[in-house]
Design a protein around this motif. Structure first.
Motif, PDB file in Angstrom:
ATOM      1  N   LYS A  53      -6.682  11.159  -0.250  1.00 13.64           N
ATOM      2  CA  LYS A  53      -7.047  10.086   0.689  1.00 13.64           C
ATOM      3  C   LYS A  53      -5.958   9.013   0.769  1.00 13.64           C
ATOM      4  O   LYS A  53      -5.528   8.630   1.862  1.00 13.64           O
ATOM      5  N   SER A  54      -5.537   8.527  -0.394  1.00 14.18           N
ATOM      6  CA  SER A  54      -4.509   7.461  -0.397  1.00 14.18           C
ATOM      7  C   SER A  54      -3.183   7.991   0.127  1.00 14.18           C
ATOM      8  O   SER A  54      -2.462   7.283   0.838  1.00 14.18           O
ATOM      9  N   THR A  55      -2.867   9.237  -0.203  1.00 11.28           N
ATOM     10  CA  THR A  55      -1.631   9.852   0.300  1.00 11.28           C
ATOM     11  C   THR A  55      -1.647   9.847   1.828  1.00 11.28           C
ATOM     12  O   THR A  55      -0.666   9.457   2.466  1.00 11.28           O
ATOM     13  N   ALA A 174      -7.453   0.388   5.385  1.00 11.77           N
ATOM     14  CA  ALA A 174      -8.116  -0.185   4.208  1.00 11.77           C
ATOM     15  C   ALA A 174      -8.392   0.916   3.187  1.00 11.77           C
ATOM     16  O   ALA A 174      -9.095   1.880   3.489  1.00 11.77           O
ATOM     17  N   ASP A 175      -7.817   0.784   1.997  1.00  8.54           N
ATOM     18  CA  ASP A 175      -7.992   1.781   0.944  1.00  8.54           C
ATOM     19  C   ASP A 175      -9.008   1.271  -0.078  1.00  8.54           C
ATOM     20  O   ASP A 175      -8.684   0.434  -0.912  1.00  8.54           O
ATOM     21  N   GLU A 176     -10.220   1.765   0.009  1.00 12.04           N
ATOM     22  CA  GLU A 176     -11.332   1.355  -0.848  1.00 12.04           C
ATOM     23  C   GLU A 176     -11.455  -0.169  -0.948  1.00 12.04           C
ATOM     24  O   GLU A 176     -11.482  -0.728  -2.051  1.00 12.04           O
ATOM     25  N   PRO A 177     -11.565  -0.841   0.195  1.00  9.56           N
ATOM     26  CA  PRO A 177     -11.542  -2.315   0.197  1.00  9.56           C
ATOM     27  C   PRO A 177     -12.758  -2.940  -0.483  1.00  9.56           C
ATOM     28  O   PRO A 177     -12.698  -4.096  -0.885  1.00  9.56           O
TER      29      PRO A 177
HETATM   30 MG    MG Z   1      -6.940   6.718  -3.596  1.00 12.91          MG
END
Ligand code: MG
Ligand code: ADP
Length: 231
Positions: A53-55, A174-177
């Motif tokens: 996901k973050s990638t 937004a990454d796990e905000p």
């Molecule tokens: Mg991640």
């Protein structure tokens, strides 16, 4: 608009692959991603830890490059871009919000929000005036002179969203905000993102939480580097 043009597609990803090289090993993280996100959509990306996901979000944010396939942001091909051009696009088109807020601890809330405007070459007075307007929109103007450490998690994330919004971006990533926030604070933040989305801004949000994802227009599930379903 002429045929073949897709002006409403903000993010267009086709057959995208990404591997990391760690020593002698190659870790194939994204294995052929196809993802089209329309202007004004809110899309949630879900998937277990390590699913990429973050990638994917970092590639969308031009923070990382990819190996093959194609990524177009608002019709601009993003590939092998110089850092200067990437930084320009990030500052002009994108806004970032992270789980850990990523605020500068020794700068006040208003200084944190004003920072992207510094990189645009605006003078201090103008920067601070605009930054204050955004803190006001996020409902935390009275905290402008406080350091991040003096604010609650929810307030810090509002500062981070103000900082993401201050350059008038087209897309918020937004990454796990809400990952570090309690449920009530998380819902408050999602309401804020909803308001931002209603102003026409495209939002891509990575989350573990189903009730947060349920507030998006569309949920995408990643598993082992592949999109499982589009609903
Ligand atoms: Mg991640
Ligand atoms: P998620 O955000 O879904 O938890 P990530 O995209 O962070 O997943 O990571 C996907 C996989 O890629 C994981 O196995 C992770 O360890 C690996 N990975 C992420 N970033 C790097 C990197 N910079 N170098 C090497 N491996 C990485």
């Amino acid at each position: 608009m002429g045929p073949g043009k897709e002006p409403s597609i903000m993010i267009k990803i086709n057959r995208l692959h990404k591997s990391y090289l760690t020593g002698r090993n190659r870790l194939h993280v994204l294995k052929g991603i196809d993802l089209h996100i329309k202007k004004g959509e809110t899309v949630a990306i879900m998937g277990s830890s390590g699913s990429g996901k973050s990638t994917l979000l970092n590639i969308i944010g031009i923070l990382d490059d990819y190996d093959s396939g194609e990524y177009r942001l608002s019709n601009t091909l993003i590939y092998n871009m110089s850092e200067t051009k990437a930084a320009f696009l990030r500052n002009k088109v994108l806004g970032f919000v992270f789980q850990s807020f990523n605020l500068i601890p020794f700068k006040s809330a208003v200084e944190n929000v004003a920072l992207p405007l510094y990189y645009q070459g605006l003078h201090r007075k103008k920067r601070n005036k605009i930054a204050l307007e955004y803190l006001d929109k996020m409902g935390i103007r009275e905290w402008a002179e406080h350091l991040p450490g003096e604010l609650s998690g929810g307030q810090q994330q509002r500062v981070a969203i103000a900082r993401a919004m201050v350059t008038d971006p087209k897309v918020i990533l937004a990454d796990e905000p809400t990952g570090a926030l309690d449920t009530d604070t998380s819902y408050g933040l999602m309401d804020l993102l909803k308001t931002i989305n209603q102003a026409g801004i495209t939002i891509v949000i990575v989350t573990h939480e189903h009730d947060i994802a349920a507030r998006a227009n569309r949920i995408i599930r990643l598993k082992d580097g592949i999109i499982l379903n589009h609903d």
